[in-house]
Each structure stands twice: as structure tokens, then as C-alpha cells.
Design a protein around this motif. Structure first.
Motif: not given
Ligand code: DC
Length: 224
Positions: A16-32
Motif C-alpha cells: 500500500s505504501t508503494v502503490a500510494k506513492a507510485v499512484a501520486g508520481k504516475m497520476h493513477l488512482i490507488y485502489v486498496d
């Protein structure tokens, strides 16, 4: 067509930490997706359902309406319209979530919701069965893992920072139990998809992992 990234792996691997950070960088929505199973577990606890009674969970799960929305990039999980974000991170709910998530009726409802979210938006989705079952056509699949010792220590530090009393050995035993259940359940067990990239974070810093996953996303986007 939407751009989808699937991240699977065991509890405490840092998904979740990684996905959240990468979502921010890559302009993606993060779905947990774990949060959705946790919301369902909270519902069962509140309703006093015996978590060993599979039929009772299967019947009761239809009364829980779980939805997610995003506010300023933060995922908000609602259980029957109530925001339950702050109630689903306890050890009790973690344990209950691993029991309710083995029930086929629960999984079908959750998976359908997850597929709809991914069809509608460019997203990075984390869970246990995302690459293998929810998004088999994802443009990028990652299997993120770490040794159970390292994962237990990370969870311990997280809980200790929040001032919650905890015991490292108990946490590790619980993580290993959960791994076993997640990997051996009948439906959609946790496993690495054949076309997933393995990232073992045992000896990596958080920054290194975020960097590596963001690079993989950029490459996948270029490939299209
Ligand atoms: O990732 P997490 O710890 O928040 O997940 C909570 C529980 O839900 C965990 O026992 C595994 C389960 N889960 C699942 O079965 N499938 C998913 N896609 C996500 C989580």
C-alpha cells in the motif's frame, strides 16, 4: 482503454505504501482492495457473526454495501454509507478480514466492484488476486514480497509508532498464519501471476522500492 497496474503480495510487504506513492508520481488512482475486505470484516464483527460459520458470513455479506471514493487522492472506504477508514486497521479487523475473504460470496461481490473501478480509471490496485484474477489483462503486474521477519518488524514499528501495545513474536506468528491462509485458500489463493515481475523488498529501502516500481510503470506505459 484504461491503464492498470496490479500489485500482489503477502501482508506487510509494503504494497500500500508503494502503490500510494507510485499512484501520486504516475497520476493513477490507488485502489486498496484489502480495505474492502476489512470493511466487510468490520461489518461481520459489528453484527456479531461467528467468523467460523461460513454459511452465516455468506448470507450476511449481502447486507453490507461497500463502496469506495477518492477525496484529494485518498481512498475513502464506506460501509453502508459510513466512512470506516479509521476503524479497519486494527489487529482484530486484520484477523477477521483474512477469515471473511475466503468466502466465495464475499469475493464475488468485491471482485466485481474492483473490475468496474479498473475499467473506469487508470489505476494501481493492490491485493492478493489482482494479477491472477481481478485484472488478468493489466499492463503491468508486480509481485511484492519480503521475508516474514522483515514484514513483522515493519508492522511492529508501525503499531508502536501509533502507541499500540504489541509483541513482535505474536505479530510474526499472525503474519505467517495469514500468509498460510491467503496462499492455501480454495478460491483465488495468493500467488505470483506468471507474467508478474517479482520485487523482493527484504533488503531495499522504501525509496528504492518506489523508484523501482515507478520505473516499471513508466516502461509499461511506453510499451502501451
Ligand atoms: O492487504 P490487507 O492486509 O489490508 O488485506 C486484508 C485481508 O484481505 C487479508 O487477509 C487478505 C485479504 N485480501 C484478499 O483476500 N484479497 C485481496 N485482493 C486483498 C486482500
Amino acid at each position: 482503454m484504461s491503464f492498470n497496474v496490479a500489485i500482489d503480495g503477502p501482508a506487510g510487504a509494503g504494497k500500500s505504501t508503494v502503490a500510494k506513492a507510485v499512484a501520486g508520481k504516475m497520476h493513477l488512482i490507488y485502489v486498496d482492495t484489502g480495505a474492502m475486505y476489512r470493511a466487510m470484516a468490520l461489518f461481520m464483527i459489528r453484527e456479531g457473526v461467528n467468523l467460523r460459520e461460513k454459511a452465516a458470513i455468506a448470507e450476511k455479506c449481502h447486507e453490507a454495501r461497500i463502496t469506495i471514493r477518492h477525496e484529494d487522492g485518498v481512498q475513502v472506504v464506506c460501509l453502508n454509507e459510513e466512512n470506516v477508514n479509521s476503524l479497519i486497521r486494527t489487529e482484530e479487523v486484520s484477523h477477521a478480514a483474512s477469515l471473511v475473504s475466503v468466502i466465495p460470496e464475499v469475493r464475488t461481490t468485491m471482485v466485481n466492484l474492483q473490475k468496474r473501478l479498473a475499467a473506469d480509471s487508470d489505476c494501481i490496485m493492490d491485493g492478493r488476486d489482482i494479477g491472477t484474477c481481478v485484472l488478468p489483462g493489466a499492463q503491468l503486474k508486480i509481485y511484492l514480497t519480503a521475508s516474514s521477519e522483515v514484514r513483522a518488524k515493519r508492522r511492529y514499528d508501525e503499531l508502536a509508532a501509533r502507541g499500540e501495545a504489541c509483541d513482535l513474536k505474536t505479530i510474526q506468528a499472525d503474519i505467517e498464519d495469514r500468509d498460510y491462509r491467503d496462499m492455501h485458500r480454495e478460491i483465488s489463493p495468493l500467488k505470483q501471476a506468471e507474467d508478474a515481475v517479482l520485487v523482493d523488498t527484504s533488503h531495499m529501502t522504501q525509496e528504492e522500492v518506489i523508484h523501482a516500481v515507478a520505473d516499471l510503470c513508466t516502461q509499461a506505459r511506453v510499451r502501451g
